[in-house]
Design a protein around this motif. Structure first.
Motif, PDB file in Angstrom:
ATOM      1  N   LYS A 113       0.814  -1.218   0.000  1.00  0.00           N
ATOM      2  CA  LYS A 113       0.000   0.000   0.000  1.00  0.00           C
ATOM      3  C   LYS A 113       0.849   1.270   0.000  1.00  0.00           C
ATOM      4  N   MET A 114       2.183   1.089   0.031  1.00  0.00           N
ATOM      5  CA  MET A 114       3.096   2.239   0.112  1.00  0.00           C
ATOM      6  C   MET A 114       2.711   3.105   1.310  1.00  0.00           C
ATOM      7  N   ASP A 118       0.860   2.395  11.107  1.00  0.00           N
ATOM      8  CA  ASP A 118       1.052   1.220  11.963  1.00  0.00           C
ATOM      9  C   ASP A 118       0.069   0.103  11.646  1.00  0.00           C
ATOM     10  N   GLU A 119      -1.198   0.451  11.361  1.00  0.00           N
ATOM     11  CA  GLU A 119      -2.202  -0.585  11.108  1.00  0.00           C
ATOM     12  C   GLU A 119      -1.938  -1.353   9.815  1.00  0.00           C
ATOM     13  N   ASP A 120      -1.102  -0.800   8.932  1.00  0.00           N
ATOM     14  CA  ASP A 120      -0.777  -1.487   7.679  1.00  0.00           C
ATOM     15  C   ASP A 120       0.465  -2.372   7.788  1.00  0.00           C
ATOM     16  N   VAL A 121       1.221  -2.238   8.863  1.00  0.00           N
ATOM     17  CA  VAL A 121       2.427  -3.056   9.035  1.00  0.00           C
ATOM     18  C   VAL A 121       1.992  -4.423   9.558  1.00  0.00           C
ATOM     19  N   THR A 122       1.595  -5.278   8.620  1.00  0.00           N
ATOM     20  CA  THR A 122       1.031  -6.586   8.934  1.00  0.00           C
ATOM     21  C   THR A 122       1.270  -7.517   7.745  1.00  0.00           C
ATOM     22  N   PRO A 123       1.275  -8.816   7.986  1.00  0.00           N
ATOM     23  CA  PRO A 123       1.455  -9.752   6.880  1.00  0.00           C
ATOM     24  C   PRO A 123       0.191  -9.964   6.044  1.00  0.00           C
ATOM     25  N   SER A 124      -0.944  -9.466   6.495  1.00  0.00           N
ATOM     26  CA  SER A 124      -2.218  -9.716   5.815  1.00  0.00           C
ATOM     27  C   SER A 124      -2.253  -9.084   4.426  1.00  0.00           C
ATOM     28  N   LEU A 125      -2.606  -9.889   3.448  1.00  0.00           N
ATOM     29  CA  LEU A 125      -2.763  -9.400   2.077  1.00  0.00           C
ATOM     30  C   LEU A 125      -4.236  -9.340   1.689  1.00  0.00           C
ATOM     31  N   ASP A 126      -5.110  -9.597   2.648  1.00  0.00           N
ATOM     32  CA  ASP A 126      -6.554  -9.601   2.389  1.00  0.00           C
ATOM     33  C   ASP A 126      -7.020  -8.257   1.856  1.00  0.00           C
ATOM     34  N   GLY A 127      -7.779  -8.301   0.767  1.00  0.00           N
ATOM     35  CA  GLY A 127      -8.399  -7.115   0.218  1.00  0.00           C
ATOM     36  C   GLY A 127      -7.487  -6.218  -0.607  1.00  0.00           C
ATOM     37  N   LEU A 128      -6.240  -6.633  -0.831  1.00  0.00           N
ATOM     38  CA  LEU A 128      -5.356  -5.809  -1.656  1.00  0.00           C
ATOM     39  C   LEU A 128      -5.766  -5.914  -3.116  1.00  0.00           C
ATOM     40  N   ILE A 133      -0.765  -5.716  -5.113  1.00  0.00           N
ATOM     41  CA  ILE A 133       0.003  -6.976  -5.123  1.00  0.00           C
ATOM     42  C   ILE A 133       1.219  -6.823  -6.039  1.00  0.00           C
ATOM     43  N   GLY A 134       1.037  -6.149  -7.174  1.00  0.00           N
ATOM     44  CA  GLY A 134       2.155  -5.885  -8.081  1.00  0.00           C
ATOM     45  C   GLY A 134       3.231  -5.044  -7.425  1.00  0.00           C
ATOM     46  N   VAL A 135       2.807  -4.022  -6.673  1.00  0.00           N
ATOM     47  CA  VAL A 135       3.755  -3.170  -5.949  1.00  0.00           C
ATOM     48  C   VAL A 135       4.521  -4.011  -4.928  1.00  0.00           C
ATOM     49  N   LEU A 136       3.812  -4.874  -4.203  1.00  0.00           N
ATOM     50  CA  LEU A 136       4.461  -5.743  -3.222  1.00  0.00           C
ATOM     51  C   LEU A 136       5.471  -6.668  -3.898  1.00  0.00           C
ATOM     52  N   ASN A 137       5.110  -7.238  -5.028  1.00  0.00           N
ATOM     53  CA  ASN A 137       6.031  -8.113  -5.757  1.00  0.00           C
ATOM     54  C   ASN A 137       7.289  -7.351  -6.178  1.00  0.00           C
ATOM     55  N   ASP A 138       7.133  -6.084  -6.575  1.00  0.00           N
ATOM     56  CA  ASP A 138       8.294  -5.255  -6.922  1.00  0.00           C
ATOM     57  C   ASP A 138       9.191  -5.042  -5.704  1.00  0.00           C
ATOM     58  N   TRP A 139       8.568  -4.758  -4.546  1.00  0.00           N
ATOM     59  CA  TRP A 139       9.343  -4.597  -3.315  1.00  0.00           C
ATOM     60  C   TRP A 139      10.086  -5.887  -2.971  1.00  0.00           C
TER      61      TRP A 139
END
Length: 155
Positions: A113-114, A118-128, A133-139
Motif C-alpha cells: 500500500k506504500m 502502523d495498522e498497515d504493518v502486517t502480513p495480511s494481504l486480504d483485500g489488496l 500486489i504488483g507493488v508488493l512483488n516489486d518490493w
C-alpha cells in the motif's frame, strides 16, 4: 423452478437441480466413531484456532527482537513471510530511519500500500488490489536483490 430449467442472470444461465435425498441417511443418523463427537470436533477447531494465534504471537515476538532496539542484533524485515536481514540498510530500517517501523515485523501490507501507518504493518494481504500486489512483488524483488534471506515465518 422445474428440474432442468434455469434462470438468466447477467447473460448466464444459472440452474438448480433439486434432488430427493430422503433415502440417504442424514448426518444425524450416522453414529460417531469411538472417541469422537461433534462437540470434540468443535473443541478441536477452537484448539487449532488458539494454536494458530499462539504460533503467530510466537513468531511475531521472535521477529520483534530484531527491530533495532538491541544494537548487538541484526535488523530483520519480513516480506511475504520471508525474513530478510536488512542490517546493511540500517540508515533506512534502524532506529530513526524512514522505514524503522518495518524492522522486526512483516511489512507486506504496508509495502503493498506504500504506507507507513502502523495498522498497515502486517502480513495480511486480504483485500489488496491487483495493483497493490504488483507493488508488493516489486518490493520483494528489491529485497531479494539487496538483502539476504535468513528465514521464513512459520505458523
Amino acid at each position: 423452478m422445474e428440474k432442468g430449467k434455469g434462470v438468466m442472470v447477467g447473460g448466464r444461465r444459472w440452474g438448480v437441480d433439486f434432488t430427493d435425498n430422503s433415502a440417504s441417511p442424514s448426518s444425524r443418523d450416522i453414529l460417531d466413531p469411538p472417541g469422537f463427537s461433534r462437540a470434540s470436533q468443535d473443541q478441536d477447531d477452537s484448539t487449532l484456532s488458539r494454536q494458530k494465534k499462539d504460533a503467530e504471537a510466537n513468531w511475531k515476538s521472535q521477529l520483534t527482537q530484531y527491530n533495532g532496539t538491541d544494537a548487538s542484533k541484526p535488523l530483520y524485515v519480513a516480506v511475504k513471510g520471508r525474513i530478510f536481514d536488512v542490517t546493511n540498510g540500517k540508515s533506512f530500517y534502524g532506529p530513526g530511519g524512514p522505514y524503522a517501523m518495518f524492522a522486526g515485523k512483516d511489512a507486506s501490507r504496508a509495502l503493498a500500500k506504500m504506507s507507513k501507518n502502523d495498522e498497515d504493518v502486517t502480513p495480511s494481504l486480504d483485500g489488496l488490489s491487483d495493483k497493490e500486489i504488483g507493488v508488493l512483488n516489486d518490493w520483494e524483488k528489491k529485497f531479494e536483490a539487496k538483502y539476504p534471506v535468513v528465514g521464513r515465518v512459520v505458523s
